[in-house]
Scaffold this active site. Structure first.
Site, PDB file in Angstrom:
ATOM      1  N   GLY A 279     -27.643  -0.197   7.639  1.00 28.14           N
ATOM      2  CA  GLY A 279     -26.595  -0.159   6.619  1.00 28.14           C
ATOM      3  C   GLY A 279     -26.816  -1.262   5.597  1.00 28.14           C
ATOM      4  O   GLY A 279     -27.706  -2.100   5.745  1.00 28.14           O
TER       5      GLY A 279
ATOM      6  N   THR B 214     -25.058  -3.916   4.834  1.00 24.58           N
ATOM      7  CA  THR B 214     -24.830  -5.304   5.278  1.00 24.58           C
ATOM      8  C   THR B 214     -25.974  -5.749   6.182  1.00 24.58           C
ATOM      9  O   THR B 214     -26.479  -6.874   6.057  1.00 24.58           O
ATOM     10  CB  THR B 214     -23.470  -5.419   6.010  1.00 24.58           C
ATOM     11  OG1 THR B 214     -22.497  -4.645   5.309  1.00 24.58           O
ATOM     12  CG2 THR B 214     -23.019  -6.852   6.082  1.00 24.58           C
TER      13      THR B 214
ATOM     14  N   GLY C  50     -23.848  -3.752  11.208  1.00 27.29           N
ATOM     15  CA  GLY C  50     -22.652  -3.546  10.395  1.00 27.29           C
ATOM     16  C   GLY C  50     -21.666  -2.627  11.092  1.00 27.29           C
ATOM     17  O   GLY C  50     -21.869  -2.209  12.232  1.00 27.29           O
TER      18      GLY C  50
ATOM     19  N   ASP D 101     -18.239   0.395  10.052  1.00 26.41           N
ATOM     20  CA  ASP D 101     -17.412   1.070   9.047  1.00 26.41           C
ATOM     21  C   ASP D 101     -15.946   0.685   9.178  1.00 26.41           C
ATOM     22  O   ASP D 101     -15.225   0.659   8.188  1.00 26.41           O
ATOM     23  CB  ASP D 101     -17.592   2.585   9.167  1.00 26.41           C
ATOM     24  CG  ASP D 101     -19.030   2.974   8.896  1.00 26.41           C
ATOM     25  OD1 ASP D 101     -19.495   2.705   7.779  1.00 26.41           O
ATOM     26  OD2 ASP D 101     -19.695   3.475   9.817  1.00 26.41           O
TER      27      ASP D 101
ATOM     28  N   LYS E 121     -18.603   3.284  13.763  1.00 31.12           N
ATOM     29  CA  LYS E 121     -19.914   3.166  13.135  1.00 31.12           C
ATOM     30  C   LYS E 121     -20.465   4.576  12.898  1.00 31.12           C
ATOM     31  O   LYS E 121     -19.928   5.558  13.383  1.00 31.12           O
ATOM     32  CB  LYS E 121     -20.874   2.361  14.024  1.00 31.12           C
ATOM     33  CG  LYS E 121     -20.557   0.882  14.029  1.00 31.12           C
ATOM     34  CD  LYS E 121     -21.548   0.057  14.821  1.00 31.12           C
ATOM     35  CE  LYS E 121     -23.001   0.266  14.478  1.00 31.12           C
ATOM     36  NZ  LYS E 121     -23.328   0.067  13.047  1.00 31.12           N
TER      37      LYS E 121
ATOM     38  N   GLU F  66     -28.170   2.931  17.171  1.00 29.18           N
ATOM     39  CA  GLU F  66     -27.403   1.676  17.110  1.00 29.18           C
ATOM     40  C   GLU F  66     -26.677   1.437  18.435  1.00 29.18           C
ATOM     41  O   GLU F  66     -26.625   0.299  18.920  1.00 29.18           O
ATOM     42  CB  GLU F  66     -26.392   1.726  15.961  1.00 29.18           C
ATOM     43  CG  GLU F  66     -27.049   1.648  14.596  1.00 29.18           C
ATOM     44  CD  GLU F  66     -26.078   1.866  13.453  1.00 29.18           C
ATOM     45  OE1 GLU F  66     -26.349   1.357  12.361  1.00 29.18           O
ATOM     46  OE2 GLU F  66     -25.057   2.553  13.640  1.00 29.18           O
TER      47      GLU F  66
HETATM   48  C1  5RP Z   1     -24.834   3.117  10.139  1.00 23.59           C
HETATM   49  C2  5RP Z   1     -23.714   2.177  10.401  1.00 23.59           C
HETATM   50  C3  5RP Z   1     -23.534   1.054   9.442  1.00 23.59           C
HETATM   51  O1  5RP Z   1     -23.678  -0.154  10.117  1.00 23.59           O
HETATM   52  C4  5RP Z   1     -22.172   1.184   8.831  1.00 23.59           C
HETATM   53  O2  5RP Z   1     -22.094   2.450   8.164  1.00 23.59           O
HETATM   54  C5  5RP Z   1     -21.840   0.054   7.857  1.00 23.59           C
HETATM   55  O3  5RP Z   1     -22.671   0.148   6.746  1.00 23.59           O
HETATM   56  P1  5RP Z   1     -22.473  -0.805   5.485  1.00 23.59           P
HETATM   57  O4  5RP Z   1     -22.835  -2.183   5.921  1.00 23.59           O
HETATM   58  O5  5RP Z   1     -23.427  -0.216   4.452  1.00 23.59           O
HETATM   59  O6  5RP Z   1     -21.037  -0.687   5.047  1.00 23.59           O
HETATM   60  O7  5RP Z   1     -22.973   2.292  11.336  1.00 23.59           O
HETATM   61  O8  5RP Z   1     -24.844   4.161  11.073  1.00 23.59           O
END
Ligand code: 5RP
Length: 233
Positions: free
Chosen positions: A33, A35, A89, A91, A101, A110
């Protein structure tokens, strides 16, 4: 690297704070992601400066590519008995540090990587903190075989009927070649029961509820500060 502002600055500051948790000799999982991308970039810069000898594995093809661009050598997850730490990261993050996530459709790997890790540190900007999970639609990865049947069964559990996630005209395929559906529930009152219900549906490969896995969250703000959040019990 252009200096970010606003939310991106918050993500970068949280990622920079996570670097302080690295110790020489550690085995580290690299999340996915935007972050987690900051963490990978900052880690790459730190490793190029020298003095940080860690072994890394990635949670997605996207992270794998970025890590290689940054000169970070990767090893397959199966090379490790355990990982010391994964930085990833999220969501949504609730006060117990239960997570949603899968916004990037990588939550299967993950979760495998996080569950193989002694410690999972979440990095995020402060927009991800929520009192109750569920405003962010819950991603569920499903097998392509029998997908319509699986979606009907999931709807019985979540009360929400959805089509598979699309990117333009095409369904999104995960790194493992599966579909993702995003379940809109607004408010998840009992995440453990929902997770159990989804786990019981044949065809569900993995859902995006990460319950009891994160031990701390590093939360960045748009003013460039970051703070540590520990789970309330
Ligand atoms: C991917 C994830 C990411 O870690 C999550 O979507 C957060 O992403 P971002 O840092 O772009 O907001 O779970 O599957």
């Amino acid at each position: 690297m252009t200096e970010p502002t606003g939310k991106e600055l918050g993500k970068k500051t949280a990622a920079a704070m996570a670097l302080d948790h690295l110790q020489p000799g550690m085995a580290v999982g690299l999340g996915s992601g935007s972050t987690a991308d900051w963490f990978v970039r900052l880690l790459g810069a730190r490793m190029r400066e020298g003095g940080l000898d860690i072994a890394c594995t990635a949670t997605s093809k996207r992270t794998e590519m970025l890590a290689r661009e940054e000169g970070i050598a990767l090893r397959p997850l199966d090379d490790f008995d355990r990982l010391d730490l994964t930085v990833d990261g999220a969501d949504e993050i609730d006060p117990r540090l239960d997570l949603i996530k899968g916004g990037g459709a990588c939550h299967l790997i993950e979760k495998i990587v996080a569950s193989a890790s002694d410690t999972l540190i979440v990095i995020a900007d402060d927009s991800k903190l929520v009192p109750v999970l569920g405003a962010f639609p819950l991603p569920v990865e499903i097998a392509t075989l029998g997908w319509q049947t699986t979606i009907r069964r999931i709807a019985e559990v979540t009360g929400d009927v959805r089509l598979v996630r699309r990117g333009g005209d095409e369904p999104v395929l995960t790194d493992e070649g599966n579909f993702v559906i995003d379940c809109h529930m607004d408010r998840i009152e009992n995440a453990a029961a929902l997770a159990a219900g989804l786990n019981a549906v044949p065809g569900v490969v993995e859902h995006g509820l990460f319950l009891g896995m994160a031990s701390r969250a590093l939360i960045g703000a748009a003013d460039g500060t970051a703070r540590e959040v520990l789970p309330v019990s």
